[in-house]
Design a protein around this motif. Structure first.
Motif, PDB file in Angstrom:
ATOM      1  N   SER A   1       1.881   2.123  -5.882  1.00  0.00           N
ATOM      2  CA  SER A   1       0.815   1.321  -5.288  1.00  0.00           C
ATOM      3  C   SER A   1      -0.495   2.107  -5.258  1.00  0.00           C
ATOM      4  CB  SER A   1       1.190   0.897  -3.867  1.00  0.00           C
ATOM      5  OG  SER A   1       0.103   0.249  -3.246  1.00  0.00           O
TER       6      SER A   1
ATOM      7  N   ARG B   1       0.301  -3.828  -8.568  1.00  0.00           N
ATOM      8  CA  ARG B   1       1.699  -4.168  -8.874  1.00  0.00           C
ATOM      9  C   ARG B   1       2.025  -5.552  -8.320  1.00  0.00           C
ATOM     10  NH1 ARG B   1       5.595  -3.038  -5.575  1.00  0.00           N
ATOM     11  NH2 ARG B   1       6.919  -2.426  -7.286  1.00  0.00           N
TER      12      ARG B   1
ATOM     13  N   SER C   1      -2.930  -3.342  -4.992  1.00  0.00           N
ATOM     14  CA  SER C   1      -1.892  -2.342  -5.249  1.00  0.00           C
ATOM     15  C   SER C   1      -1.669  -2.055  -6.728  1.00  0.00           C
ATOM     16  CB  SER C   1      -0.566  -2.787  -4.636  1.00  0.00           C
ATOM     17  OG  SER C   1      -0.051  -3.912  -5.325  1.00  0.00           O
TER      18      SER C   1
ATOM     19  N   GLY D   1      -4.079  -0.512   2.071  1.00  0.00           N
ATOM     20  CA  GLY D   1      -2.634  -0.559   2.289  1.00  0.00           C
ATOM     21  C   GLY D   1      -2.258  -0.158   3.696  1.00  0.00           C
TER      22      GLY D   1
ATOM     23  N   THR E   1       5.706  -4.002  -1.365  1.00  0.00           N
ATOM     24  CA  THR E   1       4.631  -3.979  -2.347  1.00  0.00           C
ATOM     25  C   THR E   1       3.727  -2.761  -2.163  1.00  0.00           C
ATOM     26  OG1 THR E   1       4.636  -6.405  -2.431  1.00  0.00           O
ATOM     27  CG2 THR E   1       2.686  -5.288  -3.312  1.00  0.00           C
ATOM     28  N   LEU E   2       3.295  -2.515  -0.940  1.00  0.00           N
ATOM     29  CA  LEU E   2       2.260  -1.499  -0.704  1.00  0.00           C
ATOM     30  C   LEU E   2       2.795  -0.097  -0.472  1.00  0.00           C
ATOM     31  CD1 LEU E   2      -0.208  -3.569   1.474  1.00  0.00           C
ATOM     32  CD2 LEU E   2      -0.224  -3.209  -1.004  1.00  0.00           C
TER      33      LEU E   2
END
Length: 188
Positions: A94, A29, A27, A100, A88-89
């Protein structure tokens, strides 16, 4: 109990750990909600151990309490995992792409299987049975294998195979595959 220890104890914990390791790389991140990431491990581990202890323990309040507790902890662990994955995704920054899609759908199916599992163990406890009835386990196993485990494996493969082969990532086809597999699992 033995099957659930293999699926959720070995594969489930492996997938959770690998997802936490791979998501930041895929991602671009950091993991969202890192406290939930740490909390999901012991909850899932304890859920599996309680199920392993409860199922062969025979009838009684103690057995039923452990069995239902294992299901409740499984739901909490799955929800914590799903929040980390989705936070997160699904973030606008992302870069996870098709991977994802697979991971987010796998997390959603992880929550679904945990809910199904809770329902099945509650029914088993109410009846005083010491095993899960095969007809009730069929849907649970299908969601665990195809919705959670295979979805995660395909997510990793959608990134790894193009990297290994030097070919471009088939983003559109991989996204379509994730959605078709999700539809097939839900239809079952």
């Amino acid at each position: 109990a033995h099957g659930q220890v293999q699926l959720m104890g070995f594969l489930g914990l492996f997938i959770v750990g690998m997802a936490y390791r791979l998501m930041p790389r895929f991602s671009g991140r950091p993991l969202s909600f890192p406290v939930l990431a740490w909390a999901s491990w012991p909850m899932l581990s304890l859920a599996v151990v309680l199920r392993l202890i409860a199922q062969p323990a025979g009838e009684g309040l103690w057995q039923r309490t452990l069995l239902v507790s294992s299901g409740c902890l499984g739901v909490l662990a799955a929800c914590a995992f799903a929040l980390v994955v989705m936070g997160t995704l699904l973030h606008r920054n992302s870069r996870a792409g098709a991977t994802g899609y697979f991971f987010v759908l796998a997390a959603a199916f992880f929550v679904l299987q945990a809910g199904i599992n809770l329902r099945v163990v509650v029914l088993t406890a109410q009846r005083g049975d010491d095993i899960i009835r095969p007809i009730e386990a069929a849907g649970l196993l299908h969601v665990q294998l195809y919705g959670f485990i295979l979805m995660f494996i395909l997510g990793v493969a959608s990134r790894a195979i193009p990297t290994i082969s030097g070919l471009p990532r088939p983003e559109i086809q991989a996204k379509a595959l994730a959605l078709v597999l999700a539809a097939a699992v839900l239809a079952f």
